[in-house]
Design a protein around this motif. Structure first.
Motif, mmCIF file in Angstrom:
data_model
loop_
_atom_site.group_PDB
_atom_site.id
_atom_site.type_symbol
_atom_site.label_atom_id
_atom_site.label_comp_id
_atom_site.label_asym_id
_atom_site.label_seq_id
_atom_site.Cartn_x
_atom_site.Cartn_y
_atom_site.Cartn_z
ATOM 1 N N TYR A 4 0.846 -1.183 0.000
ATOM 2 C CA TYR A 4 0.000 0.000 0.000
ATOM 3 C C TYR A 4 0.888 1.241 0.000
ATOM 4 C CZ TYR A 4 -4.235 -2.684 0.702
ATOM 5 O OH TYR A 4 -5.300 -3.542 0.521
ATOM 6 N N TYR A 5 0.596 2.116 -0.941
ATOM 7 C CA TYR A 5 1.375 3.339 -1.117
ATOM 8 C C TYR A 5 0.524 4.551 -0.787
ATOM 9 C CZ TYR A 5 4.620 0.405 -3.745
ATOM 10 O OH TYR A 5 5.501 -0.569 -4.133
ATOM 11 N N CYS A 6 1.077 5.389 0.035
ATOM 12 C CA CYS A 6 0.469 6.679 0.320
ATOM 13 C C CYS A 6 0.754 7.623 -0.849
ATOM 14 C CB CYS A 6 1.071 7.222 1.612
ATOM 15 S SG CYS A 6 0.491 8.854 2.092
ATOM 16 N N TYR A 7 -0.181 8.484 -1.140
ATOM 17 C CA TYR A 7 -0.066 9.412 -2.274
ATOM 18 C C TYR A 7 -0.477 10.805 -1.829
ATOM 19 C CZ TYR A 7 -1.676 11.843 -6.500
ATOM 20 O OH TYR A 7 -1.892 12.765 -7.489
ATOM 21 N N ALA A 8 0.224 11.787 -2.342
ATOM 22 C CA ALA A 8 -0.161 13.169 -2.090
ATOM 23 C C ALA A 8 0.175 14.009 -3.311
ATOM 24 C CB ALA A 8 0.551 13.719 -0.860
ATOM 25 N N GLN A 46 6.898 5.201 0.525
ATOM 26 C CA GLN A 46 7.753 4.055 0.236
ATOM 27 C C GLN A 46 6.970 2.753 0.188
ATOM 28 O OE1 GLN A 46 7.189 5.184 3.162
ATOM 29 N NE2 GLN A 46 7.305 3.529 4.656
ATOM 30 N N GLY A 47 5.747 2.751 0.629
ATOM 31 C CA GLY A 47 4.929 1.556 0.613
ATOM 32 C C GLY A 47 4.998 0.785 1.911
ATOM 33 N N THR A 48 3.870 0.219 2.273
ATOM 34 C CA THR A 48 3.807 -0.636 3.465
ATOM 35 C C THR A 48 3.041 -1.900 3.096
ATOM 36 O OG1 THR A 48 3.175 -0.732 5.815
ATOM 37 C CG2 THR A 48 1.715 0.525 4.356
#
Length: 115
Positions: free
Chosen positions: A92-96, A107-109
């Motif tokens: 899962y990647y955070c995006y902004a 960086q992804g988790t």
């Protein structure tokens, strides 16, 4: 802008998981924030997106099971996922989207849902 995500892990099917992401940097002006995921062998796909005003959009696969929220003052975005399924497994990647710098990814988790 830099994004730092946390909250991934190994869970059983049916469980819940919460992901968090914080954006850091100088003089940030962040618009959309969201979460994407990538399963092995698949392309990265949208999970959920939220505007600065709080309008949300979800992938059909997570509607009714996921809730995205953000704190504009703290530049954070969170994703609560319930009733997890094995097919939710992925990075899962955070995006902004920062208005001057453009799109940025964390960086992804890794989230692993066992059946």
């Amino acid at each position: 802008v830099q994004l730092q995500a946390s909250g991934g892990g190994l869970v059983q099917a049916g469980a819940s998981l919460s992901l968090s992401c914080i954006a850091s940097g100088t003089d940030l002006d962040i618009g959309h924030m969201g979460w994407f995921r990538q399963a092995p062998g698949n392309q990265r796909e949208l999970v959920a997106m939220i505007t600065w005003q709080g309008n949300t959009n979800y992938a059909d696969s997570v509607k009714g099971r996921g809730t995205i929220s953000r704190d504009n003052a703290k530049n954070t975005v969170s994703l609560q996922m319930n009733s997890l399924k094995p097919e939710d497994t992925g990075v899962y990647y955070c995006y902004a989207f920062e208005m001057r710098q453009g799109a940025t990814w964390g960086q992804g988790t890794l989230v692993t849902v066992s059946s």
